[in-house]
Write an enzyme that holds these catalytic residues in place. Structure first.
Site: not given
Length: 625
Positions: A60, A157
Site C-alpha cells: 500500500h 493497494h
C-alpha cells in the site's frame, strides 16, 4: 431497495492477534440496487505506535510518518456505524477484514461486533466456489481480470480504490446470469520456436536428462522440423520444454526440460554462458610463460586481449623520394610456443640489470634463499629474447619484483597476510599506506597462481592410476558495504573441491567476475535490452544483472563494481576445471551435499566419468577415470 456497503481496509500486517497489527486505512462504498451511488467514506487511522511491516508497505506504500497526525479508530467508529446503517456488509476477503474490524472495536471499547451485528458477504468465496477452487483463495486482481472489471487506475493497494473495484465486481457478479467456472489463460500460446532449447556452443551441450539410470541420459533433444504449413513442430524427441512463471516476487521465470521416459526435470542452461565462464576461469588460472607477443591482434580490454601488433620498417619510393614506413607484421607461428618448452625457437639477447634500492623510511628487510640463509636483494634482472621466426624482441623478468618500488617490504607483507594480519596494523608496522598493501595483494595473488600452475603442470602426471577421495562444498561470504547510505551487504559464494587425504585444494571458484570490463558489459546489457527480457532469453545468462539485484533477499545487493555470476553457472565452470585432474586416474569418490544445484551440475558435467551415484543424505558419487 437493496442497500449494500462494500468495505476494505489496509493494515500494518497480516494478523491482529499475532503481532498486534492495526488498521491504518478504512473505506466504505455504497451500492443500491446494483448501482454505485457515489457515496463513500474513507479515513486514514493512527496505529498508535505499531510499525508497518515491509511486506505491507510494499503493497500500500503508506509510511509510518504519514499516520502520526491521523485520527484513532475510536474517533471514527460512530461515523462508520452511521454510514453503514442497517445495510448488508460486502467484503472481498471477509475473514481478513472482519477480524481486523472487531479487533479495532475492542481497542475502542465499543460494543459493535461486525460479525454478529451485520449480515456479511464474501465475494472471494463466491468467485472461488464457481471455479471449484479447493484452496478458496484468489487475489482481487485475478478476480477482476476474470470478470473484466477495470483496475487500471490502481497504482498501489488502497482501501478506497480496492473498495470501488470490489463494488464493481459485486455489480458484475449480481448482474450476470452465469458465473465463470474456469480461469482463462493469462498468456496467449506462443508459436513453436525454431530453437526451443539452447543451441550447443563450441560443441558443448549440457541440456539433457539428468538421470544417470535413464536411456535419455547424455542424449540432448532433437531439433524441431518444419510442418507443411511452414511452422516448426513441438516435437523435440523424447523431451518436452515448458516455461514456468512463478507468482512469487523475485522468483525468476525459467524454462524446464522434462524427460518423457523418466519424468525427471531440470532447468535449461545457456551453453554459451557456461563456456564463457569456463574460458574466463581458464584465462585466470593459466600458466603465463612468455612467448612471442606478435599475434597481430588489436587490443580488446573487454575480452582481455593485449595489443599484439608488431611493425617492421620498409622503404618505399614516393614521387622519386625514398621514405621509411611502418608495416604490420603478420601473426607469428611462435606465439603459442613458450620460451621454456620451445627454447630452440628463440635466441637469448641482452640482460637488463637494475639495482634494487631500499626506500628511505621503510624497514630494510632481508629474504631467505633456498638454503635458508637470509640476505638482501642487490639487483633485479630481466632477460631479453628474440624470436627466430619474426625477429620480434621481448623481455621477461627473471625476478617478478623488477619494476616495483618498495619491493623490500614484499616478503614481510606476504608473511603478515598469510598469518591473517590486520590491514591497519600491517600498515602501521611496515610504515606503508593502504593503497600499496592492496596493490601488492593483487601481485601476490597472481604470483601464487603462477606458482600453483607451474607445480601442477610438473606433477599432475603423478595422479595416474591413483584413487582420489574428494569433497565438494560451497562457502558463503558476506562483503561489508561501501556506502553509508546503503547498509546492505554483498553475498559471495565460493565452491571448492578438496582431496580428503592430502587436504590439497584442487579448485576453488568464486562467483565474482573481476576480470571482465564490467562498465562496457553494463552498457551492453542496456543496449541489447537484457533487463526487459525473460531470464532464459538473455544473451548473458551467466550474470546477475547489476540493476536487477537479488530480489529474493532485500538485505543483500549486487557489488558496486564488477559482476556476480549465477551460482549454478559457477558450479558448472568449477566442475569443468576439475576434469584435467580426472584424466588417467583409476577411481574418484566425490562427496557433496544432497543439493539440487550439485545434483544437476555433477550429473550433467561429469557424465563421461560417472559410474554410480548415491544421493541419500550426502551425495556419494563414484567416477570412473
Amino acid at each position: 431497495m437493496n442497500r449494500q456497503i462494500v468495505i476494505d481496509t489496509e493494515t500494518t500486517g497480516l494478523d491482529p492477534s499475532r503481532g498486534s497489527h492495526r488498521v491504518i486505512e478504512i473505506a466504505l462504498v455504497e451500492v443500491i440496487d446494483n448501482k454505485l451511488t457515489g457515496r463513500t467514506y474513507q479515513s486514514y487511522l493512527n496505529p498508535q505506535g505499531r510499525k508497518i511491516t515491509r511486506k505491507a508497505f510494499n503493497l500500500h506504500k503508506i509510511k509510518d510518518s504519514f499516520l502520526l497526525d491521523k485520527p484513532l479508530f475510536v474517533d471514527c467508529v460512530s461515523d462508520i456505524v452511521n454510514f453503514i446503517g442497517d445495510a448488508e456488509l460486502v467484503f472481498y476477503n471477509k475473514d481478513f477484514d472482519l477480524k481486523f474490524l472487531n479487533s479495532e472495536s475492542q481497542y475502542a471499547n465499543s460494543d459493535i461486533n461486525f460479525i454478529e451485528n451485520y449480515n456479511t458477504t464474501c465475494l472471494m468465496k463466491t468467485v472461488t466456489d464457481a471455479l471449484n477452487r479447493k484452496s478458496g483463495k484468489l487475489s482481487l486482481d485475478d478476480a477482476s481480470r476474470i470478470y473484466h472489471v477495470d483496475s487500471s487506475d490502481r497504482e498501489a493497494h488502497g482501501a478506497l480504490i480496492d473498495a470501488i473495484i470490489t463494488a464493481n465486481l459485486l455489480i458484475e457478479l449480481k448482474t450476470r446470469t452465469t458465473l465463470v467456472s474456469q480461469i482463462p489463460h493469462k498468456n496467449k500460446a506462443e508459436p513453436p520456436e525454431k530453437f526451443p532449447f539452447p543451441r550447443s556452443y563450441k560443441g558443448y551441450q549440457i541440456n539433457y536428462c539428468k538421470n544417470p539410470n535413464c536411456k535419455n541420459y547424455g542424449i540432448p533433444p532433437s531439433a524441431p522440423k518444419k510442418n507443411s504449413n511452414g511452422e516448426y513442430s513441438k516435437d523435440i524427441g523424447k523431451y518436452k520444454v515448458q516455461v514456468t512463471r512463478s507468482k512469487r516476487k523475485g522468483k525468476a521465470t525459467v524454462k524446464i526440460l522434462t524427460c518423457k521416459l523418466c519424468k525427471s526435470a531440470s532447468t535449461l542452461f545457456s551453453n554459451k554462458g557456461i563456456v564463457q565462464e569456463v574460458e574466463r576461469l581458464q584465462s585466470i588460472y593459466k600458466l603465463s610463460i612468455p612467448s612471442c607477443p606478435n599475434t597481430a591482434l588489436s587490443p580488446n580490454k573487454r575480452k582481455g586481449i593485449p595489443d599484439g601488433r608488431r611493425y617492421e620498417k620498409i622503404l618505399k619510393k614516393v614521387r622519386n623520394k625514398t621514405i621509411e614506413l611502418s608495416k604490420p607484421k603478420p601473426a607469428c607461428s611462435n606465439h603459442n610456443f613458450d620460451i621454456l618448452a620451445y627454447s630452440d625457437n628463440y635466441w637469448l639477447d641482452s640482460k637488463n640489470k637494475k639495482r634494487a634500492k631500499n626506500s628511505k623510511g621503510l624497514p630494510k628487510i632481508i629474504h631467505p634463499d633456498s638454503s635458508g640463509k637470509y640476505h638482501g636483494i642487490n639487483e633485479l634482472v630481466s632477460q631479453t629474447f628474440k624470436c627466430k621466426e619474426c625477429k620480434t624482441k621481448f623481455s621477461a623478468p627473471l625476478n617478478p619484483q623488477k619494476g616495483q618500488t618498495n619491493q623490500q617490504i614484499n616478503y614481510q607483507l606476504f608473511s603478515e597476510l598469510v598469518n591473517k594480519g590486520i590491514i591497519n596494523r600491517i600498515a602501521e608496522k611496515l610504515r606503508i599506506n593502504h593503497d600499496l598493501i592492496y596493490s601488492r595483494i593483487e601481485f601476490f595473488y597472481n604470483q601464487c597462481i603462477q606458482f600453483e600452475q607451474y607445480h601442477l603442470r610438473k606433477n599432475i602426471h603423478k595422479l595416474k592410476n591413483k584413487t582420489l577421495n574428494l569433497s565438494m562444498d560451497r562457502q558463503f561470504f558476506y562483503s561489508n558495504w561501501t556506502s553509508k547510505r546503503d547498509a546492505r551487504r554483498t553475498l559471495l559464494v565460493n565452491t571448492s573441491t578438496v582431496d580428503n587425504n592430502s587436504r590439497f585444494v584442487l579448485a576453488s571458484t568464486l562467483n565474482f567476475d573481476f576480470t571482465s570490463d564490467y562498465k562496457a558489459l553494463s552498457k551492453e546489457f542496456i543496449r541489447i535490452g537484457e533487463y526487459s527480457k525473460e531470464p532464459f532469453k538473455r544473451r548473458y545468462q551467466q550474470y546477475i544483472l547489476p540493476e536487477e539485484g537479488i530480489a529474493e533477499d532485500q538485505t543483500i545487493k549486487t557489488p558496486t563494481k564488477h559482476l556476480l555470476v549465477q551460482q549454478t553457472y559457477s558450479i558448472f565452470a568449477h566442475l569443468e576445471t576439475l576434469k584435467p585432474f580426472f584424466n588417467g586416474v583409476n577411481k574418484i569418490n566425490l562427496y557433496a551435499d544432497d543439493d539440487n544445484a550439485f545434483d544437476i551440475c555433477i550429473t550433467k558435467t561429469l557424465k563421461d566419468y560417472l559410474a554410480s551415484i548415491n544421493l541419500a543424505g550426502s551425495a556419494s558419487i563414484i567416477l570412473a577415470g
